[in-house]
Design an enzyme around this catalytic site. Structure first.
Site, PDB file in Angstrom:
ATOM      1  N   SER A 210       0.828  -1.195   0.000  1.00  0.00           N
ATOM      2  CA  SER A 210       0.000   0.000   0.000  1.00  0.00           C
ATOM      3  C   SER A 210       0.867   1.251   0.000  1.00  0.00           C
ATOM      4  O   SER A 210       1.622   1.486  -0.949  1.00  0.00           O
ATOM      5  CB  SER A 210      -0.970  -0.041   1.182  1.00  0.00           C
ATOM      6  OG  SER A 210      -1.972   0.929   1.060  1.00  0.00           O
TER       7      SER A 210
ATOM      8  N   ASP B  74      -9.089  -4.625  -6.009  1.00  0.00           N
ATOM      9  CA  ASP B  74      -8.694  -3.740  -4.914  1.00  0.00           C
ATOM     10  C   ASP B  74      -9.736  -2.639  -4.722  1.00  0.00           C
ATOM     11  O   ASP B  74      -9.971  -1.830  -5.611  1.00  0.00           O
ATOM     12  CB  ASP B  74      -7.333  -3.117  -5.223  1.00  0.00           C
ATOM     13  CG  ASP B  74      -6.713  -2.410  -4.028  1.00  0.00           C
ATOM     14  OD1 ASP B  74      -7.471  -1.998  -3.128  1.00  0.00           O
ATOM     15  OD2 ASP B  74      -5.483  -2.277  -3.995  1.00  0.00           O
TER      16      ASP B  74
ATOM     17  N   HIS C  75      -7.558  -5.403  -1.412  1.00  0.00           N
ATOM     18  CA  HIS C  75      -6.317  -4.722  -1.057  1.00  0.00           C
ATOM     19  C   HIS C  75      -5.380  -5.643  -0.276  1.00  0.00           C
ATOM     20  O   HIS C  75      -4.159  -5.572  -0.418  1.00  0.00           O
ATOM     21  CB  HIS C  75      -6.656  -3.479  -0.225  1.00  0.00           C
ATOM     22  CG  HIS C  75      -5.507  -2.554  -0.026  1.00  0.00           C
ATOM     23  ND1 HIS C  75      -4.827  -1.991  -1.081  1.00  0.00           N
ATOM     24  CD2 HIS C  75      -4.906  -2.080   1.108  1.00  0.00           C
ATOM     25  CE1 HIS C  75      -3.862  -1.207  -0.611  1.00  0.00           C
ATOM     26  NE2 HIS C  75      -3.884  -1.254   0.706  1.00  0.00           N
TER      27      HIS C  75
END
Length: 663
Positions: free
Chosen positions: A524, A597, A631
């Site tokens: 991330s 995601d 994610h």
């Protein structure tokens, strides 16, 4: 005779949990309030038909900045699906399984029964829906109904909230955070902005907190006027409550001792920087009251409340339990985790706070439950074994070092089991990190040793690389600091590079790594960091970037802790975007991204376009898309493949020693 408990089915209808659990106990435990799928709902609408016309959006000059969200409605077909899946029928089911509908079906985004069981607070979305904001910002009606579904009070009829400033201290106008008082029969509490919801507007009072008792036909009571934003209330008894506020701009929090019957007696208990771990007084301990609502836990004589915290110090985190005297404001330390152990409070088991339910772990022992008496008696409740004993001999130590601007940094160094520096020499090393923004350099430099905790890798953890012969510097601190009103991100690249240089120098000086075999990685915002470090330095041999964002023009109304928009800070957005410097990435990089995601800002296109930019500029890169993954990666196949990709990539680019390559 002891019977074995057995679960039994209460309803034949399907609980609709699209906006929460879909059920909650009635206050008297006579049954449950539930949200069910409407009877006769039928099959989902067919959405693969050809469109009947264009999708049109239009703006009329009204300022409406919106952060970048994922999985929004896109067209009329999505609206049909949203209605199908999110429409619920409120109902009450008793313990004999009799179900009684409560009012009409609707898109119920939230519902809760009053503590006395007489009313239901409901938040319902209304049309027209929006294609640019999440459902929580759709036109919304907040109402109180009786148990037959009849509306007895309308709290708010809110329009579409697509014009809220992107600052983290900005809020929508109108009632928000509407809830029931936990210590009263049926009393509503909510906050409303008094500064237009925009922190850029000057105002002595930012938020005003209101209260209204049933039957909801009296004037509202003002509980508090706040100079910052309302962040909730913990209710107690005997007119004791604690109101919390927060202000992101300077990372401050305030805790106010509140007298709901006489707000003139309100007084501040705590004012602090909430990022300051060393001086965190802990969180208020709560318990369920007779109606199942969370309530502040009091001492037996009612004069004190309890605080439980992590107990962060330079030497380690040692959780604690304190008693706070409500009159004097003084605290007494009742218990603290022992040296070498990390024992956290789960609950207080008796009236006078002498018996505790805790979870205890150490570097060598996994977390297990125990009953701890403050007199020293301990009763073990569980005996969970080490889930990965093959990693038990992994070496771990906290290392500290200093950035070139004087900021103290730290990281946890892991070395493979059996490694001997004198015998084996430097290892290939992976730095896995995640930057964080601060407004205080002293707080940014706080160091907390984790050597008293049990650590084993799980899921797609980078710590699995220890089994493949790699050293790992885990979470080397990468603080991005803005002081004296400066924006942290205006010097993001410079501070990031300085932190990375300090970390590399530290592990090289320790003799556990050589400069030619160090990789950097992250997930991330850590992936964003990785790409920037490869673009702006030659410190690393290769990098692994998972589920990141690389082009900040695709998140033009703010990202992470950046509150300014692209047009207010164009140079910062461009400078922070590794996409801008794709032509300077001259080290191999592995990109991994989940196909689905849904995290704000990290849509898969970020990796797709960054890979295209790298490829177009002749970089060495590999791009892996994990089917159907969000994610974070959850499927067994995805986790296994991610570990394979990371390991094989590092073996390819990092494992061969410089001497072996020369031969």
């Amino acid at each position: 005779m002891c019977r074995t408990p057995r679960a039994r089915k209460l309803t034949n209808g399907v609980i609709n949990a699209t906006t929460g659990s879909g059920f909650d106990w009635m206050p008297d435990s006579s049954g449950l309030f539930i949200l069910t799928t409407p009877a006769g709902r039928g099959r989902p609408p067919v959405t693969d038909r050809p469109p009947t016309g264009p999708v049109i959006d239009e703006t009329g000059g009204r300022v409406a900045p919106v952060r970048t969200y994922q999985d929004l409605l896109k067209d009329p077909m999505d609206e049909l699906l949203f209605d199908y899946y999110f429409t619920s029928q409120p109902a009450i089911v008793n313990l004999q399984g009799r179900v009684r509908s409560v009012g009409e079906v609707g898109v119920v985004l939230g519902a809760s029964v009053s503590p006395d069981g007489r009313y239901i607070l409901q938040t319902r979305a209304k049309k027209p829906y929006s294609y640019v904001v999440p459902a929580r910002q759709f036109p919304t009606e907040i109402v109180v109904t009786d148990l037959n579904g009849r509306t007895v009070h309308q709290v708010a009829d809110l329009p579409l909230r697509d014009n809220v400033p992107t600052s983290f201290d900005a809020v929508a106008m109108g009632p928000r955070s509407v809830s029931w008082r936990a210590d009263a029969d049926s009393t509503l509490v909510w906050a409303e902005a008094q500064d237009g919801g925009d922190p850029r507007n000057a105002a002595e009072v930012r938020d005003r907190v209101f209260m209204l008792r049933a039957p909801f036909n009296d004037a509202t009571t003002v509980l508090a006027d706040l100079p910052t934003r309302y962040a909730g209330i913990q209710w107690g008894r005997d007119d004791v409550a604690i109101l919390n506020t927060r202000w992101f701009q300077n990372r401050s929090e305030t805790r106010i001792l509140l007298n709901p019957s006489d707000p003139s007696q309100n007084r501040v208990l705590v004012e602090r920087n909430y990022q300051d771990r060393y001086n965190n007084p802990g969180s208020v301990v709560t318990e369920a009251n007779s109606r199942g609502r969370p309530q502040i836990r009091f001492s037996a004589d009612g004069s004190r409340i309890y605080l439980s915290g992590e107990g962060a110090t330079r030497e380690g985190a040692y959780p604690f339990l304190d008693a706070l005297d409500l009159q004097s404001g003084e605290t007494e330390r009742l218990w603290r985790s022992a040296e070498g152990e990390y024992e956290t409070l789960i609950d207080i088991l008796d009236e006078d706070g002498q018996r505790l339910l805790t979870s205890r772990q150490s570097q060598a022992e996994p977390a297990n439950l125990r009953i701890r008496g403050l007199d020293g008696q301990v009763t073990a409740l569980t005996q969970f074994p080490d889930p990965a004993p093959q990693l038990a001999d992994v070496q771990r130590q906290l290392i500290t070092y200093t950035r070139n601007d004087g900021v103290q940094l730290s990281g946890t160094l892991y070395l493979p089991a059996g490694y001997d520096k004198d015998r084996d020499g430097p290892l290939p090393l992976v730095m896995w990190a995640y930057p964080a923004e601060f407004t205080d350099a002293a707080v940014a430099g706080q160091v907390v040793d984790t050597n008293n905790r049990f650590v084993r890798p799980a899921s797609s953890s980078h710590l699995f690389l220890l089994t493949q012969g790699y050293a790992i510097l885990d979470n080397p601190t990468m603080p991005i600091i803005g002081v004296d009103g400066a924006e942290p991100n205006d010097t993001y690249v410079e501070q990031l590079v300085a932190s990375a240089e300090a970390a590399v120098n530290a592990v090289v000086e320790l003799g556990v790594a050589d400069r030619e075999r160090i990789a950097v990685g992250g997930h991330s915002y850590g992936a964003f960091m990785t790409a920037n470090l490869l673009a702006h330095t030659d410190l690393f041999k290769t990098g692994i970037a998972r589920s990141g964002a690389y082009n900040r023009t695709l998140t033009p109304f703010g990202f992470q802790a950046e509150q300014r928009n692209y047009w207010e800070a164009t140079e910062t957005y461009q400078r922070m975007s590794p996409f801008t410097y794709a032509h300077k990435v001259n080290e191999p990089i592995l990109l991994i991204h989940g196909e689905a995601d849904a995290n704000s800002g990290t849509f898969p296109m970020q990796s797709e376009r960054f890979y295209a930019a790298l490829k177009g500029n002749g970089a060495t890169a590999r791009y892996v898309v994990l089917p159907l993954e969000d994610h974070g990666y959850r499927a067994r196949e995805s986790v296994g493949h991610t570990l394979y990709e990371m390991s094989s990539w590092l073996d390819r680019w990092l494992k061969p020693s410089p001497s072996a390559s020369a031969e």
